[in-house]
Each structure stands twice: as structure tokens, then as C-alpha cells.
Design a protein around this motif. Sequence first.
Motif, PDB file in Angstrom:
ATOM      1  N   UNK A 113       0.815  -1.240   0.000  1.00  0.00           N
ATOM      2  CA  UNK A 113       0.000   0.000   0.000  1.00  0.00           C
ATOM      3  C   UNK A 113       0.838   1.276   0.000  1.00  0.00           C
ATOM      4  N   UNK A 114       2.017   1.245   0.620  1.00  0.00           N
ATOM      5  CA  UNK A 114       2.791   2.477   0.745  1.00  0.00           C
ATOM      6  C   UNK A 114       3.609   2.797  -0.499  1.00  0.00           C
ATOM      7  N   UNK A 115       3.740   1.853  -1.432  1.00  0.00           N
ATOM      8  CA  UNK A 115       4.638   2.064  -2.578  1.00  0.00           C
ATOM      9  C   UNK A 115       3.913   2.217  -3.905  1.00  0.00           C
ATOM     10  N   UNK A 116       2.595   2.293  -3.912  1.00  0.00           N
ATOM     11  CA  UNK A 116       1.854   2.199  -5.170  1.00  0.00           C
ATOM     12  C   UNK A 116       2.221   3.328  -6.132  1.00  0.00           C
ATOM     13  N   UNK A 117       2.571   2.991  -7.380  1.00  0.00           N
ATOM     14  CA  UNK A 117       2.954   4.021  -8.356  1.00  0.00           C
ATOM     15  C   UNK A 117       1.740   4.751  -8.910  1.00  0.00           C
ATOM     16  N   UNK A 118       1.971   5.971  -9.405  1.00  0.00           N
ATOM     17  CA  UNK A 118       0.876   6.710 -10.030  1.00  0.00           C
ATOM     18  C   UNK A 118       0.637   6.183 -11.444  1.00  0.00           C
ATOM     19  N   UNK A 119      -0.366   6.766 -12.109  1.00  0.00           N
ATOM     20  CA  UNK A 119      -0.784   6.246 -13.421  1.00  0.00           C
ATOM     21  C   UNK A 119       0.344   6.343 -14.449  1.00  0.00           C
TER      22      UNK A 119
END
Length: 782
Positions: A585-591
Motif C-alpha cells: 500500500x505504501x509504494x503504489x505508483x501513479x498512473x
Amino acid sequence: MFSSLQCMAASWFFLFLSIFCSAAAQRSIISQNSSLTPSGNSSWLSPSGLYGFGFYQIGSGYAVGIFLNGIPEKTVVWTANRDNAIVPRNVTLVLSSDGSLILQQSQGQDTVIVSAGERILSASMWDSGNFVLYNSAQKIIWQSFDYPTDTLLPGQHIKADQQLYSSASATDQSTGMFRLIMQQDGTLVLYPTGAPNLPPYGYWASNTSNNGVTVTLNLRDDGYLYLLKDNDTIISSLTNGGYPRERTLYRAIVDVDGIFRLYSYSLERGKNWSVLYLNPKNKCDPKGICGLNAFCINQDTEIQCICLPGFDFISRDNMSSGCERNFTIQGCKSPKESLNFTIAPLDNTVWENAAYDTVKTSIREECEQVCLNDCNCEAALYKDGECRKQRLPLKYGKRSLGDTDSALVKVGRLGSFTEGGLSFPPKKELRLDILIVSIALLAFSLVIFAVSGVLIHIKLLRDNKNISSHKNAELINNVAPRAFTYAELELATNDFKEELGRGAFGTVYKGTLMNFQKLVAVKRLEKVLTEGEGEREFHNEMTAIGRTHHRNLLRLLGYCVDGVKRLLVYEYMSNGSLADILFAPENKPNWAERIRIACDIARGILYLHEECETQIIHCDIKPQNILMDENNCAKIADFGLAKLLKHDQTKTFTAIRGTKGYVAPEWHQKLPVTVKADVYSFGIVLLEIVCLRKSVDWSFPEDEAILEEWAYDCFQAKELHKLVGDEEIIDMKKLERMIKIAIWCIQGDPSLRPSMKKVLLMLEGTVDIPIPPNPTSFLSSA
């Protein structure tokens, strides 16, 4: 309440009164002998000053036309003598005493601007944008609304056989490449200029009919664009209308790119023109947009024109000018003419079929040979077993991913071509001085190469000696991986103390090469070749894999062979695996990062499939095998291990992946496994990248647990927003594009899956993506 109604009624009364007064003012007369000049009084304005008739500037010259004077951009809506419109500064536009509208030049040459068929007494510029001429009885004898150029204004209509022609460019109002015609049969059709009014040449039509009644195209002042029969029956509405009437302008135009658009402009906000309607939707549909011998491809919101192989643009500044050959063709003079040429194929491209001969062939290769054997054949179009031989130029080309058409272009053997086109040296006359200099340079180059070869050979011998004796632990870039001893790797990993991860092929440990303090990842393999199967074979395999250098492949630095022990040494990836990024959850990349990662992976797989020395099928594309460097560049790992596994490893691998995961269905069906198995796995990974979740996750509701099935259900129901939940705002068109690509990749039938080259083109937005079928339909019918 009653008082409010009275006030409202009064307001409407004064509003209609003002409109009536404006309409009356439209007849303010431009009398005989009135004149205009480019540098003086340059226009006759409508009563409100919104429209003007007169001179507007084009480059260093001027033209006469009607334009919107009441907005910052003087948008031109009509041009007089549009194909010979430019005049110099020293001209005068006169409504002469003899009753004609003429341009007078200093040399005494007069040019008639409007021919009304009878004497003109006066003129008027209306607030509707209509310029009107009257006779002595104040009867309208000519109006610009009856002679449209490229624009339709509110209150104007296009009658049967009337046409709108696009302009040549944004700054050139002369007749352009496309036209919109209201046909006698009641159909509104877009054609290329110069093409006959026949269905094969139309690229958009309203699909209406008149049943013998006259039909007109109309635009209302609320943005309602519609087709009307002469009995006042609306047969087709192109827009719904109902847009603001007050302080808002509308115009429908055949644009330079061949698209018919309806624009609006708010006088209150003063912003740019905005598009309310357009057809066709595909910017590559206008036939001939790229000119002769060129084809059109979509690049997101823009188009790109590409020349046929062996051709260059006639003008780089004007892609619609088309392309011409960049090599010389000799025709039918030589009896072995076919030996001088080869065929450059262009898949998924459609063209006008102007065949001079059609031959039935069972495969495309036969069609290629048919064209090569016919010296009159310059290209062939192949589809569904028909080989249609063509002479140049080829017209109306565009790429269409859903079509199986192939254009087969005959080119000289001298060039090396890519999908985009060919590059051939121009044919020049042989000159003796150039020949002598060339031979001298060639001889000098050969000497340099020979000396360099000897020096390189000596250096390689020295390096091999150092590696075999392990006296030099230097890690050299850009050469084959070096051999390590088991003791060296034990020392580097501190006796295999720090474990980075486990996989189907073995365990990975963190290590440091002491001489250079370089971090590495050491993989200890399981179930690989035994000692009896040969150290030399393993060494050769490692050397081959080590030569596969690509920025999106994890680099193999070295290896170890010690009895039955097999270890591989890789560059160390500081940001872990793609799984760590996607599912934490803490590392999710943007689009934007997700799209870049998907493209990185696709480029790496494409290299394995088509660009390295020997084709490699990875067989295990999944987030855990995609590692991220310090710049978050994705690199595929374990791409060479499929070549090293025991023969029974494939069965073991399949059994482990028996549930829905990353493995293509053909593994379970004991069908031949090709590169399309990797394409399937990439499709699953792409879904995970887009949706930021695992492909199989039973913490979700049952109908959402298997991502590939849920994604297709959402696609069919047009509910793709459910896949991304409440995260950042995402462009829904780009989201739809990614999901369509993924669904094509996970088709149950391997032949329906695109190649990785096409996948990359789709990701980059350079090709159209047709609607994919249900990916499980093949499995259910099998």
C-alpha cells in the motif's frame, strides 16, 4: 408572484424588441460607390459589429471574405475567389456605379468579386454572417449563404448537390483535400476532393435516405445540426441542440484534416472554440490525409504519416504531399528483373484497390512471388487468398489493427528496411575520382581492421587466461559473463547469509564483490543440468545469455560451475520486485509510472522474442520476476533459465500454476508453447499494473476474485471505473486502452494474441485497438 411574471414578460418583450431592431438594422445599406482598401477602411461590418465583409490579411497579401470581427481571432467563414484569393495592398474593393462588386488595381485591371446576374444597387452585411446584394427593387439577388466554402453558419443550409470544401491549411483558404456533399439521395457524405460520388470513396456517411423528397443540412442557433426534408420532417439529428443561444456562436466546418466538426464559442468567457460534434471519430479515416504512397497511423490524439518502404516524403513540411521513390527502378528491361528486387510487407494496412490483375493464392508468400515475377507489378494487396497486383501510386492508406490486409511493396535489394519504411542511397553516376578515393579508403580501413583484430585477439587471450586461473577478479562491462569459483561466491555472500527471495528456480542471496565493493545478487539454481551433461554446454549457454544486453533485462554478470552446483551472479536491484511496488500500500505508483513500467516490460519481452540472437521464451513472466533498479526502471529477470531447466521442469512448473494465474491455457492443454505464452502472461501482469492488485485474490467478492474475468465483465458493462476504485483521477480513455490491450493479450486462442511488437505499439498509442472478444470463448468452444 404575479409581479415577477410581469417583470419577466417585460424582459422578454424588450429582448424580442432588441432582436427585431437588430434584424431591421441588418438592412443598413451599403450604397453604390462605397469602397474598401486593405490599409484604410478595410471592412463593412454587420450592425452589431460581430461579422465583417472585406479584407483580411494572409501572409504579406490580402483576401476578401467574411470573418468574425467581434472576437480576438478573426475567424474566416467565407472567402471570395478562394482558389485565387490573394491580392496586393494597392487594391480597392468597390460597389461600382454600374452595379457590380469589383476589385480595382492601380494598373487599371478590374476583377469581378461577385456576379449576381443583374445590376446590384446596394449590399448589406447581416449579423447572421450572411453578405447580401440587392437590386433596385430591394430584392435579394445574391447572398453568401448560397455559395458556402468550408463553413455552415446558423440559419444557413446545404441543399442537394451543394458542397463544403475544406481549406488547404489553417492559413490558406483555397480548396483543400476533402468535401462534404448533400447528395440527391438524401445522404450526407464526406469524400476526398476529386473522387467520384461512389461508396468506395466515401469515408463517412449519414446513412439516411430521402424517399424522393429533397433533403437539406441545417444548423440552428442553439447548436442543433440536423437533416431536414422539404416537408419539414427531420430525418436525422447529428446533435441534440439545446445549447445556449445568448452570446454564443456556432459554426460547422469541414476542417483541414477532413473531419466535419461543430464548434461553439462563448462571447462571455472569450475562450477558444470548443468542439461539440465531430465525424468521423478516427482521424485516419479521411482518405488521402497522408497523400499518395503514404499511410496514416493514430498516435493518441494525433496522427502520423509514414511512407511506403523505399519512399521519402516529397515535402517534410507537408506530410499530406505524399511520398516518392528514393531509388531508381528499371522496369521490364532485364529478363532477371525479379532478382533485383524484394518485397517489403506492411501488415494491417488498408489501401484503395486499383488492381490491374487479381490472382488467387493460398498464402501471402505466393502473392509476394507473383508480384516479383511480374515486372509491371509495383505492389500487391493481399487479403483472404486474393493477390491484387497494383501499379503506383497507392492511395488512401491507413493502418487498421483489426484488418488482415497486407500491402506488399516491391523495393530494391540495396536497402535494409524497418516497419516504418526504407532508406536507400540515391542513384548517382559513377565518377572515377570518387572510385579511386573510395578504394584507397577501403584499403586503409582493411589495414586498420586487421591491426585492431590482432590486438583484440591478443587481449581476449589474456583475459581468458586470467579468468580461467581466477587471478583477476575484475568485472568487465560489455563482455561475456566471467566464471566464479564457488569459494568466491561463498565469500561474497558471507556463506549465503542474507536471503533476498525464493523462486521456482532457486534461492537468491545478496552479495558483495570484495575487490570492487559492488553489490550483486547470487542465485543458487535447482534442477539444472547435471555434471554428466557437460560443463562446456553450461558455459556456452551462459555466454549466449550474457550477450543479451537490453536496458529492460536484468544483466548476468557471471556464473559458477562446481560439480553439480550451478550459480548465477546478477546485478543487484535496490528497489526489489514489481510485486513489492504493486501490492504494498505504501509504494503504489501513479498512473504515469504504471504506463512506463508496462512499456519497459513489453520492450524487454520484445527483445527476447525478436531481437536477440536466439529466440527466448521466458515462460514465467510475473511481477516477482520483474525487478526495479534505483530509477524504478523495470528489468525482466530469469529470462535465460528456461534454456537450463530439466525436461520435467515444464510439467512441474505447470502443476504449480494449475489455478488461474500467469500461465497460458495451452500449458494445461498440452498444446505447443510459443512466444504467445509470454504474451498471455504479460496481459495478466498488465491487468495487475493497471488495477494495483493480484490476479487471483479471494479476499475480494467471488465475482471479482479472478481479475481477468472481472476486468472483461467491467469492460463489457462499460464500468471500468470499478477496476481502479477511489484512487487518483485517471483518463478513462487511457484506462480503456490499457484494458483492451490486456484482454487481447489473454485471449484463449494463441493465434488471436498480438505479437509483443504490436503490444508495444498499442501501449505507445501508435495503432488503433479494435474491440476484443471474450478471452474465454475459445476455451469454452475447445
